[in-house]
Write a protein that holds these residues in place. Structure first.
Motif, short mmCIF file in Angstrom:
data_model
loop_
_atom_site.label_atom_id
_atom_site.label_comp_id
_atom_site.label_asym_id
_atom_site.label_seq_id
_atom_site.Cartn_x
_atom_site.Cartn_y
_atom_site.Cartn_z
N ALA A 1 1.16 4.07 -3.03
CA ALA A 1 0.92 5.50 -2.82
C ALA A 1 2.16 6.31 -3.18
CB ALA A 1 0.53 5.75 -1.37
N ALA A 2 3.34 5.77 -2.85
CA ALA A 2 4.58 6.48 -3.19
C ALA A 2 4.76 6.51 -4.70
CB ALA A 2 5.78 5.80 -2.54
N ALA A 3 4.40 5.40 -5.37
CA ALA A 3 4.51 5.38 -6.83
C ALA A 3 3.57 6.40 -7.44
CB ALA A 3 4.18 3.99 -7.36
N LEU B 1 -2.11 5.49 10.70
CA LEU B 1 -1.39 6.69 10.30
C LEU B 1 -1.73 7.08 8.86
CD1 LEU B 1 2.09 6.16 11.94
CD2 LEU B 1 0.30 7.76 12.58
N PHE B 2 -1.98 6.09 8.01
CA PHE B 2 -2.34 6.39 6.61
C PHE B 2 -3.65 7.17 6.56
CE2 PHE B 2 -3.88 5.18 2.33
CZ PHE B 2 -2.83 5.71 1.62
N ARG B 3 -4.60 6.79 7.43
CA ARG B 3 -5.85 7.54 7.47
C ARG B 3 -5.63 8.97 7.95
NH1 ARG B 3 -7.74 2.62 9.17
NH2 ARG B 3 -7.58 3.17 11.36
N ARG B 4 -4.59 9.20 8.76
CA ARG B 4 -4.28 10.56 9.22
C ARG B 4 -3.42 11.31 8.19
NH1 ARG B 4 -6.89 8.51 12.49
NH2 ARG B 4 -6.89 8.60 14.74
N GLY B 5 -3.04 10.64 7.08
CA GLY B 5 -2.26 11.33 6.05
C GLY B 5 -0.77 11.11 6.13
N MET B 6 -0.34 10.00 6.70
CA MET B 6 1.10 9.71 6.70
C MET B 6 1.35 8.36 6.06
SD MET B 6 2.52 10.97 10.29
CE MET B 6 4.12 11.50 9.81
N LEU B 7 2.39 8.32 5.25
CA LEU B 7 2.70 7.13 4.50
C LEU B 7 3.99 6.54 5.05
CD1 LEU B 7 1.66 5.85 1.91
CD2 LEU B 7 3.29 7.22 0.68
N ILE B 8 3.90 5.34 5.63
CA ILE B 8 5.09 4.71 6.21
C ILE B 8 5.75 3.89 5.11
CG2 ILE B 8 5.96 3.32 8.11
CD1 ILE B 8 4.26 5.57 9.09
N LYS B 9 6.93 4.31 4.67
CA LYS B 9 7.55 3.63 3.53
C LYS B 9 8.46 2.50 3.96
CE LYS B 9 9.59 6.00 0.51
NZ LYS B 9 10.64 6.98 0.34
N ILE C 1 0.84 -1.20 0.00
CA ILE C 1 0.00 0.00 0.00
C ILE C 1 0.88 1.25 0.00
CG2 ILE C 1 -1.61 1.33 1.40
CD1 ILE C 1 -2.78 -1.39 2.29
N ALA C 2 1.90 1.24 0.87
CA ALA C 2 2.80 2.39 0.93
C ALA C 2 3.51 2.58 -0.40
CB ALA C 2 3.82 2.20 2.05
#
Lengths: 727, 52
Positions: free
Chosen positions: A237-239, A421-429, A233-234
């Protein structure tokens, strides 16, 4: 182009069939267009978008993916994404072009699909074997029990041969270089359980562990799959962030015609046109045009630089006012942007020194399990003299201690925490980013583009008379320069009416001028109106021969920046600010945010040095930055965050990407990371407690397959439920 | 207990049918857009005739 492009290639002579008709082939080849649609949310949106796109001439097929908020379009070759975006905007949906090349299905997707298949096979086999085992546990004897055991073997052996391959491969990889990892005890347990069970079955024995071997495989694959999903998922989203930056440039031919080409196709010596608002695709020299350049992403400086023919520019700078023609001097890998990125690769990465909690647990666990199992084999062999009994006990010990719960302990928690955290707008890569974030005690912020939004804000509107403001507003309205737009916004908010100014003309790179009541009025750079350029960002207004007066600007704070700094300080973290900008600008912002420790005029090397020094003093540093000058520092820090607006290089270098404008998730993410790490430790403790109860039973030779199945399922389920408390 | 001769193969075949159905859904990309698919069912656009 052939004269009848739509006629089918019916040829009388075979030679014509063999000759490829390029015109027709061009016609047949369809273009694939990908659009990002951030605002779609319901089935009405899907229907409206698909109907709208399919009705557009040239579109063959359009399909919306609501999960990814994306539309994939197959269209005729002459259709561009820029033709379709207005169509969608007409329907009321925001649309951005994505680079379909970046989004094509990668090896990672195939790996995920393969893992899912293995999980399905293991699950199917486990269910069947468990059902057969139930009848054995409830008292089947003699020939019936043997029959059930043989059928279980027939299901278990091929299923494990297929499903457990990832563990076999990883264990072999570790063993062949002389290391132990978590997969070595797993493989040993699975294989030993199969062998002893087969042996027992052939001797009409009472206990067979086919169900345990399969359950083990299933639960461990579930852990692997969860882990994979989180990262997939990360990654996607990064792509998507990377695909949003479609690398295009406008090349000028010798006769002045403009062609749009991919940046990769540019070569040294090409003339490239960069429109206002565009980013330099290559290093080069200005050939014609006057403008101002924003270098803040590269150096952290907020003052725009004046550009005129002869000035050297580097890739990544943003053109502000007038169109510029650049002659490329370095392209692709040779640009200064890429050379900086290479520097980053050399800088020692903070994360390479970190050992994940799971690895640390495995380091203790794997040898312990082997020794315990070997000891129980030797002990029972010496005591009873029977290899069969001793092997059975050793297998039972391996199965009971097998890190089923350990395999789930980390992935289940990281999945839950990353989702939150993704729902809060942070992407853990990065896989270990959460664990490292939990340890942070020092936070270093970059200024421009990170704490500030990169948009100027007028500070001294009240110093001007209504009449002067009217003139300034009239001049500002003719320009799209960021300072002019900010001035216009501030003036209109005050209810100022634009004055009557005639002959308004923008001089790219300098400012705007016009005639007001017979006097020349100018709004623009200090040197142009004959004033002294101070250290602060300013636009100067000159009316006739009066002394010019300055509109002063500061950078607007990013939403949530002040709250984040405050929350971090309250949480007992030491907050620093390091910027490449000038001293007064940095000091002003530091005072505004209450940051006592700040550095101005820092070069990229200074930032890295400071962060390395902090690291050597034993601090765990979180670096938050967006510019190219921060990338090395982002990598050197223990953990790093960059906003989505950052350069691609900075996003790649950081562990976490902040998706929205708002900064406030940062403070919360530290707290979530701490809680996640606590859950991981709890999970390890739960797994240890289960082992402490079950291992003595196994060593004593009392562990039946029923006890093994119960202990394994119960610990895996407890661990997963504990992880879900984070959501 | 003779009935086991029929029941065990039957149960295995039924399980295998489930497994094959799952493999088919994975191969035909039916998990690419779970959210979209759950909403598409609400649209009556292709109710009377299938999408060409």
């Amino acid at each position: 182009m052939s004269t009848h492009p739509h006629s089918p290639p019916i040829a009388v002579c075979p030679g014509c069939v063999a000759m490829p008709d390029t015109g027709v082939e061009q016609e047949v080849k369809d273009a694939r267009i990908a659009l990002s649609l951030p605002t779609i949310h319901c089935q009405g949106c899907i229907s409206a978008v698909e109907r709208g796109l399919n009705a557009h001439p040239g579109v063959h097929d359009a399909r919306v993916n609501l999960t990814l908020k994306r539309a994939m379009i197959t269209a005729g070759p002459d259709l561009q994404a820029t033709d379709l975006i207005p169509v969608l905007e007409g329907l009321g949906y925001e649309a951005h072009e994505l680079d379909p090349g970046t989004l094509t299905m990668t090896g990672a997707d195939r790996a995920g699909r393969e893992l899912l298949m293995r999980l399905a096979v293991a699950g199917f086999a486990m269910m069947n074997v468990m059902l057969l085992s139930v009848s054995v546990w409830s008292g089947a004897t003699d020939a019936t029990r043997d029959l059930f055991h043989w059928i279980s073997a027939g299901i278990a052996i091929p299923a494990i041969a297929f499903a457990a391959q990832p563990f076999f491969r990883s264990a072999w990889g570790a063993l062949s270089v002389g290391r132990l990892n978590m997969d070595v005890p797993i493989t040993l347990a699975i294989v030993l359980a199969l062998i002893t069970s087969l042996w027992e079955t052939s001797l009409s024995g009472e206990h067979a562990y086919f169900d345990a071997a399969l359950a083990l495989t299933f639960f461990l694959l579930a852990g692997r799959y969860l882990d994979f999903r989180t990262r997939a998922i990360a990654r996607s989203a990064a792509a998507e962030l990377a695909a949003l930056e479609v690398p295009r440039a406008i090349r000028l031919t010798d006769d002045g015609a403009e062609t749009e080409v991919a940046v990769a196709d540019l070569s040294v010596g090409d003339l490239v046109l960069v429109r206002p608002g565009g980013r330099m695709p290559v290093d080069g020299q200005v050939v014609s045009g006057r403008s101002e350049l924003d270098r803040s992403l590269l150096t952290g400086e907020t003052l725009p630089v004046f550009a005129e023919p002869g000035l050297a520019v580097s890739a990544g700078e943003v053109n502000l006012t007038g169109p510029l023609t650049i002659r490329a001097t370095a392209v692709g890998q040779d640009t200064s942007l890429h050379r900086m990125a290479d520097l980053v690769a050399i800088a020692e990465s903070g994360r390479s020194r970190y050992t994940s909690l799971a690895d640390r647990a495995a380091r203790l666990y794997a040898p312990g399990v082997h020794i315990l199992s070997a000891l129980s084999f030797v002990g029972w062999f010496l005591w009873s003299g029977d290899v069969r009994v001793a092997l059975n006990i050793a297998a039972a010990v391996l199965i009971i201690t097998c890190p089923c719960a350990l395999g789930l302990a980390v992935p289940a928690v990281t999945t839950a925490a990353s989702g939150r955290l993704f729902r809060r707008g942070m992407l853990i890569k990065d896989a270990t980013a959460l664990e490292r974030l939990a340890e942070v005690d020092t936070v270093v912020f970059d200024k421009t583009g990170t704490l500030t939004a990169g948009t100027p804000e007028l500070t001294n509107l009240d110093d001007f008379s209504q009449a002067d403001l009217g003139v300034a507003l009239a001049l500002a309205q003719a320009s799209s320069h960021p300072l002019a737009m900010s001035l216009r916004k501030a003036a209109l908010a005050q209810g100022i009416e634009p004055a009557q100014v005639d002959d308004i003309a923008e001089q790219p790179g300098y400012g705007t001028q016009g005639q007001c009541q017979g006097r020349l009025v100018r709004l623009g750079r200090a040197t142009w109106v004959g004033a002294d350029q101070g250290t602060q960002t300013a636009a100067w207004l000159a009316i006739g021969d009066d002394a010019p007066a300055a509109f002063r600007f500061t950078d607007a704070l990013r939403p949530g920046a002040a709250e984040t700094v405050q929350a971090l300080q309250q949480a007992g973290k030491c907050v620093l600010m390091m910027s490449g900008d000038t001293r007064p600008a940095v000091k002003a912002l530091a005072d505004r945010l209450g940051i006592a420790d700040w550095v101005a005029g820092a070069l990229p090397g200074d930032k890295v040095a400071r962060i390395t020094e902090l690291g050597e003093q034993g601090h765990k540093v979180l670096m938050v930055g967006d510019g190219l000058n921060d990338t090395a520092a982002l990598r050197a820090a223990h953990v790093s965050i960059s906003p989505a607006s950052a350069l691609d290089a900075a996003r790649v270098a950081s562990d976490i990407v902040l998706l929205g404008q708002d900064m406030s998730p940062i403070a919360e993410s530290c707290e979530t990371a701490r809680r996640a790490t606590r859950r991981i430790r709890e999970n390890f403790q739960i797994a240890t407690v289960y082992n402490l109860i079950a291992v003595p039973l196994a060593v004593a030779g009392l562990a039946t397959p029923l006890i093994a199945a119960l202990a394994m399922s119960a610990s895996s389920i407890t661990v997963s439920l504990n992880a879900l408390r984070l959501r | 207990m003779d009935v086991l001769v029929y029941l065990i193969p039957v149960s295995l075949i039924l399980g295998a049918v489930g497994l094959l159905a799952f493999v088919y859904t994975v191969r035909s990309n039916q998990y690419d857009d779970p959210e979209g698919d759950s909403r598409r069912i609400l649209s009556d656009e292709w109710d009377d005739h299938p999408k060409p």
